[in-house]
Scaffold this motif. Structure first.
Motif, PDB file in Angstrom:
ATOM      1  N   HIS A 172       4.465 -16.882  -9.551  1.00  0.00           N
ATOM      2  CA  HIS A 172       3.550 -15.924  -9.052  1.00  0.00           C
ATOM      3  C   HIS A 172       4.395 -14.616  -8.532  1.00  0.00           C
ATOM      4  N   LYS A 173       5.425 -14.776  -7.856  1.00  0.00           N
ATOM      5  CA  LYS A 173       6.312 -13.686  -7.297  1.00  0.00           C
ATOM      6  C   LYS A 173       6.914 -12.862  -8.310  1.00  0.00           C
ATOM      7  N   THR A 174       7.830 -13.663  -9.191  1.00  0.00           N
ATOM      8  CA  THR A 174       8.240 -12.612 -10.125  1.00  0.00           C
ATOM      9  C   THR A 174       7.576 -12.774 -11.711  1.00  0.00           C
ATOM     10  N   VAL A 210      10.474  -1.791  -2.549  1.00  0.00           N
ATOM     11  CA  VAL A 210      10.493  -1.133  -1.290  1.00  0.00           C
ATOM     12  C   VAL A 210      10.323  -2.022  -0.115  1.00  0.00           C
ATOM     13  N   HIS A 211       8.511  -2.626  -0.397  1.00  0.00           N
ATOM     14  CA  HIS A 211       8.102  -3.484   0.582  1.00  0.00           C
ATOM     15  C   HIS A 211       9.026  -4.672   0.865  1.00  0.00           C
ATOM     16  N   ASP A 212       9.423  -5.344  -0.275  1.00  0.00           N
ATOM     17  CA  ASP A 212      10.342  -6.631   0.121  1.00  0.00           C
ATOM     18  C   ASP A 212      11.577  -6.337   1.028  1.00  0.00           C
ATOM     19  N   ASP A 213      12.281  -5.119   1.057  1.00  0.00           N
ATOM     20  CA  ASP A 213      13.370  -4.797   1.618  1.00  0.00           C
ATOM     21  C   ASP A 213      12.943  -4.688   3.176  1.00  0.00           C
ATOM     22  N   GLY A 227      24.437  -4.586  -6.494  1.00  0.00           N
ATOM     23  CA  GLY A 227      23.742  -3.462  -5.914  1.00  0.00           C
ATOM     24  C   GLY A 227      22.574  -3.620  -4.917  1.00  0.00           C
ATOM     25  N   LYS A 228      22.787  -5.121  -4.308  1.00  0.00           N
ATOM     26  CA  LYS A 228      22.065  -5.492  -3.502  1.00  0.00           C
ATOM     27  C   LYS A 228      22.462  -6.727  -2.707  1.00  0.00           C
ATOM     28  N   THR A 229      22.223  -7.127  -1.554  1.00  0.00           N
ATOM     29  CA  THR A 229      23.118  -8.138  -0.638  1.00  0.00           C
ATOM     30  C   THR A 229      23.370  -9.346  -1.604  1.00  0.00           C
ATOM     31  N   LEU A 282      20.248  -2.745   1.284  1.00  0.00           N
ATOM     32  CA  LEU A 282      20.656  -2.249  -0.007  1.00  0.00           C
ATOM     33  C   LEU A 282      19.622  -2.477  -1.177  1.00  0.00           C
ATOM     34  N   ARG A 283      19.700  -1.447  -1.992  1.00  0.00           N
ATOM     35  CA  ARG A 283      18.915  -1.726  -3.187  1.00  0.00           C
ATOM     36  C   ARG A 283      19.217  -0.544  -4.212  1.00  0.00           C
ATOM     37  N   ARG A 284      19.515  -1.426  -5.445  1.00  0.00           N
ATOM     38  CA  ARG A 284      20.058  -0.537  -6.546  1.00  0.00           C
ATOM     39  C   ARG A 284      21.443   0.134  -6.064  1.00  0.00           C
ATOM     40  N   CYS A 312       9.906  -6.383   7.913  1.00  0.00           N
ATOM     41  CA  CYS A 312       8.941  -7.208   8.202  1.00  0.00           C
ATOM     42  C   CYS A 312       8.981  -8.338   6.924  1.00  0.00           C
ATOM     43  N   MET A 313       9.768  -8.060   6.002  1.00  0.00           N
ATOM     44  CA  MET A 313       9.788  -9.035   4.977  1.00  0.00           C
ATOM     45  C   MET A 313      11.091  -9.620   4.774  1.00  0.00           C
ATOM     46  N   ASP A 314      12.016  -9.139   3.739  1.00  0.00           N
ATOM     47  CA  ASP A 314      13.392  -9.520   3.501  1.00  0.00           C
ATOM     48  C   ASP A 314      14.438  -8.870   4.114  1.00  0.00           C
ATOM     49  N   GLY A 345      -1.304 -13.133  -7.878  1.00  0.00           N
ATOM     50  CA  GLY A 345       0.063 -12.835  -8.538  1.00  0.00           C
ATOM     51  C   GLY A 345       1.237 -12.804  -7.655  1.00  0.00           C
ATOM     52  N   MET A 346       1.801 -11.248  -7.807  1.00  0.00           N
ATOM     53  CA  MET A 346       2.985 -11.404  -7.111  1.00  0.00           C
ATOM     54  C   MET A 346       2.923 -11.113  -5.620  1.00  0.00           C
ATOM     55  N   ALA A 347       1.678 -10.451  -4.956  1.00  0.00           N
ATOM     56  CA  ALA A 347       1.626 -10.511  -3.373  1.00  0.00           C
ATOM     57  C   ALA A 347       1.437 -11.883  -2.937  1.00  0.00           C
ATOM     58  N   GLY A 348       0.784 -12.749  -3.660  1.00  0.00           N
ATOM     59  CA  GLY A 348       0.524 -13.968  -3.434  1.00  0.00           C
ATOM     60  C   GLY A 348       1.708 -15.059  -3.529  1.00  0.00           C
ATOM     61  N   GLY A 349       2.465 -14.726  -4.233  1.00  0.00           N
ATOM     62  CA  GLY A 349       4.016 -15.300  -4.538  1.00  0.00           C
ATOM     63  C   GLY A 349       5.127 -14.806  -3.421  1.00  0.00           C
ATOM     64  N   GLN A 350       4.735 -13.652  -3.100  1.00  0.00           N
ATOM     65  CA  GLN A 350       5.506 -13.164  -1.989  1.00  0.00           C
ATOM     66  C   GLN A 350       5.224 -13.730  -0.429  1.00  0.00           C
ATOM     67  N   ALA A 351       3.816 -14.199  -0.392  1.00  0.00           N
ATOM     68  CA  ALA A 351       3.206 -14.814   0.797  1.00  0.00           C
ATOM     69  C   ALA A 351       3.775 -16.125   0.893  1.00  0.00           C
ATOM     70  N   GLY A 391      17.830   0.653 -11.579  1.00  0.00           N
ATOM     71  CA  GLY A 391      17.072  -0.445 -11.801  1.00  0.00           C
ATOM     72  C   GLY A 391      17.552  -0.615 -13.598  1.00  0.00           C
ATOM     73  N   LYS A 392      17.330  -1.880 -13.955  1.00  0.00           N
ATOM     74  CA  LYS A 392      17.491  -2.159 -15.402  1.00  0.00           C
ATOM     75  C   LYS A 392      16.336  -1.958 -16.063  1.00  0.00           C
ATOM     76  N   ARG A 393      15.073  -1.681 -15.668  1.00  0.00           N
ATOM     77  CA  ARG A 393      14.154  -1.454 -16.386  1.00  0.00           C
ATOM     78  C   ARG A 393      13.786  -2.667 -17.320  1.00  0.00           C
ATOM     79  N   ALA A 442      12.968 -17.855 -16.356  1.00  0.00           N
ATOM     80  CA  ALA A 442      14.572 -17.756 -16.571  1.00  0.00           C
ATOM     81  C   ALA A 442      15.010 -16.687 -15.840  1.00  0.00           C
ATOM     82  N   PHE A 443      14.336 -15.636 -15.774  1.00  0.00           N
ATOM     83  CA  PHE A 443      14.832 -14.344 -15.162  1.00  0.00           C
ATOM     84  C   PHE A 443      15.209 -14.713 -13.700  1.00  0.00           C
ATOM     85  N   GLN A 444      14.182 -15.442 -13.061  1.00  0.00           N
ATOM     86  CA  GLN A 444      14.405 -15.959 -11.820  1.00  0.00           C
ATOM     87  C   GLN A 444      15.655 -16.965 -11.365  1.00  0.00           C
ATOM     88  N   VAL A 445      15.564 -17.845 -12.290  1.00  0.00           N
ATOM     89  CA  VAL A 445      16.797 -18.810 -12.445  1.00  0.00           C
ATOM     90  C   VAL A 445      18.102 -18.014 -12.502  1.00  0.00           C
TER      91      VAL A 445
HETATM   92  C1  GRG Z   1       6.466  -6.886  -1.554  1.00  0.00           C
HETATM   93  C2  GRG Z   1       4.361  -7.598  -2.530  1.00  0.00           C
HETATM   94  C3  GRG Z   1       5.488  -7.489  -2.314  1.00  0.00           C
HETATM   95  C4  GRG Z   1       6.257  -8.387  -3.397  1.00  0.00           C
HETATM   96  C5  GRG Z   1       7.674  -8.283  -3.540  1.00  0.00           C
HETATM   97  C6  GRG Z   1       9.175  -9.008  -6.684  1.00  0.00           C
HETATM   98  C7  GRG Z   1       9.182  -9.175  -5.109  1.00  0.00           C
HETATM   99  C8  GRG Z   1       8.058  -9.606  -4.621  1.00  0.00           C
HETATM  100  C9  GRG Z   1      10.163  -9.209  -4.574  1.00  0.00           C
HETATM  101  C10 GRG Z   1      11.669  -8.602  -5.140  1.00  0.00           C
HETATM  102  C11 GRG Z   1      12.696  -9.384  -4.579  1.00  0.00           C
HETATM  103  C12 GRG Z   1      13.589 -10.052  -5.478  1.00  0.00           C
HETATM  104  C13 GRG Z   1      14.900  -9.720  -5.156  1.00  0.00           C
HETATM  105  C14 GRG Z   1      13.190 -11.062  -6.271  1.00  0.00           C
HETATM  106  C15 GRG Z   1      13.940 -11.856  -7.311  1.00  0.00           C
HETATM  107  C16 GRG Z   1      13.964 -11.322  -8.432  1.00  0.00           C
HETATM  108  C17 GRG Z   1      13.629 -10.018  -8.539  1.00  0.00           C
HETATM  109  C18 GRG Z   1      12.215  -9.427  -8.932  1.00  0.00           C
HETATM  110  C19 GRG Z   1      14.830  -9.112  -8.797  1.00  0.00           C
HETATM  111  C20 GRG Z   1      14.539  -7.589  -8.755  1.00  0.00           C
HETATM  112  O1  GRG Z   1      14.204  -7.285 -10.009  1.00  0.00           O
HETATM  113  P1  GRG Z   1      15.268  -6.639 -11.074  1.00  0.00           P
HETATM  114  O2  GRG Z   1      16.506  -7.236 -10.998  1.00  0.00           O
HETATM  115  O3  GRG Z   1      15.444  -5.149 -10.397  1.00  0.00           O
HETATM  116  O4  GRG Z   1      14.754  -6.597 -12.387  1.00  0.00           O
HETATM  117  P2  GRG Z   1      15.881  -3.536 -10.807  1.00  0.00           P
HETATM  118  O5  GRG Z   1      16.628  -3.110  -9.699  1.00  0.00           O
HETATM  119  O6  GRG Z   1      16.782  -4.112 -12.084  1.00  0.00           O
HETATM  120  O7  GRG Z   1      14.659  -3.023 -11.599  1.00  0.00           O
END
Ligand code: GRG
Length: 310
Positions: A194-196, A95-98, A250-252, A107-109, A101-103, A167-173, A57-59, A232-235
């Motif tokens: 919300h999500k990011t 972890v949950h997003d991958d 490092g992800k699909t 592959l992650r990181r 039941c979600m995305d 916030g985040m969980a709502g955005g994910q929903a 992760g980039k932290r 901007a991060f999301q765009v």
């Molecule tokens: C499961 C409650 C729940 C929430 C998931 C943030 C999120 C909601 C899912 C992440 C999925 C995703 C790819 C979102 C797009 C933007 C994002 C948050 C990317 C990942 O963050 P980085 O690039 O990751 O900062 P690293 O690995 O560098 O920490």
């Protein structure tokens, strides 16, 4: 994405690289210390928690906490605690997003996602345990450093609101519900705020709350900055999803388009998406305009977010 063309800017970014490497090292060390060791029960869960959090992760959220903390002259050791808590929440969300039941991503990181390396039930528990460990870290922070109860409460409530259904969980929903639908730009923005965005904003605010004295003007600027840079991060993420390859990310790559999810690129097209990212970057910088060198880390971090390649 943006071109660095002045010599001054190049020197500033070299300095930023050294600083960010140091923050990444400190964050890794603090997380390593805070995560349960693998030789105490339940060993497999602890192993999986460490797998999900360490060595990748980039932290960005830790860097945000430190950069906002630098603007507010906060103690770096305190910032390590705040930075680790937000990185734990972030790792849990990945972890949950991958999970299937979600995305449903393998592959992650750059390595198998947690449920692939372990199993679904373990991945679910890893997310749960990381989330509670983040709050435990903040709630017990006074045992390590001289946090005040007021600081701890502020950090706890800010992180809880940012992570939860508002916030985040709502955005994910909303994200899951939007698959196959056409969203307007405003609806997409609402989802990403919300999500990011919520956790990105909380990361910066937690950094500010680590300071001994609360400076309301600086906190207002951090609000404005982090809202703009969070979007901007999301765009940029959507642009990278289209333009970068899986090995670099490092992800699909192309996952959003393949999953029939609306993105800034599908709604605006690549050119307008890039223009929007630049506009948001400008807004983030404008928030820091009243401040001088003390805001330089936040400015450099904004540029890093714009120029990132993964
Ligand atoms: C499961 C409650 C729940 C929430 C998931 C943030 C999120 C909601 C899912 C992440 C999925 C995703 C790819 C979102 C797009 C933007 C994002 C948050 C990317 C990942 O963050 P980085 O690039 O990751 O900062 P690293 O690995 O560098 O920490």
């Amino acid at each position: 994405m943006l071109k660095i063309d002045s010599k001054d800017c190049m020197i500033a970014m070299t300095d930023f690289t050294a600083w960010s490497l140091e923050i990444q090292r400190r964050t890794e060390q603090t997380l390593d210390h805070l995560l349960p060791p693998t030789n105490i029960a339940p060993e497999r869960l602890h192993d999986a928690m460490r797998y999900a959090v360490l060595g990748g992760g980039k932290r960005v959220r830790a860097l945000l906490a430190h950069a906002a903390g630098a603007l507010c002259a906060a103690d770096a050791n305190k910032l390590d605690i705040a930075a680790s808590a937000v990185e734990m929440i972030h790792a849990y969300s990945l972890v949950h997003d991958d999970m299937p039941c979600m995305d449903d991503d393998d592959l992650r990181r750059g390595k198998p996602s947690c449920h692939k390396q372990y199993d679904d039930a373990t991945a679910l528990l890893v997310g749960d345990a990381l989330q509670t460990l983040a709050f435990q870290t903040l709630a017990t922070a006074e045992q390590r450093l001289d946090f005040t109860a007021e600081q701890q409460l502020k950090m706890l409530s800010t992180l809880a609101i940012a992570s939860g259904s508002r916030g985040m969980a709502g955005g994910q929903a909303i994200d899951l519900a939007s698959v196959g639908k056409e969203l307007t730009q405003l609806e997409l923005e609402y989802m990403h705020i919300h999500k990011t965005g919520a956790l990105i904003r909380a990361s910066a605010l937690l950094g500010a709350y680590c300071a001994e004295q609360e400076d309301l003007a600086k906190i207002a600027a951090i609000h404005q900055y982090s809202e703009a840079i969070g979007l901007a991060f999301q765009v940029v993420d959507d642009i990278l999803d289209t333009e970068a390859d899986t090995a670099t990310l490092g992800k699909t790559a192309g996952k959003d388009a393949d999953s029939n999810k609306p993105t800034y690129v599908t709604i605006l097209g690549i050119t307008r998406a890039k223009a929007l990212a630049n506009e948001l970057h400008e807004n983030a910088l404008a928030a820091l305009q009243p401040f001088g060198d003390e805001a330089s880390r936040l400015r450099q971090l904004a540029l890093f977010i714009m120029q990132r390649s993964f």
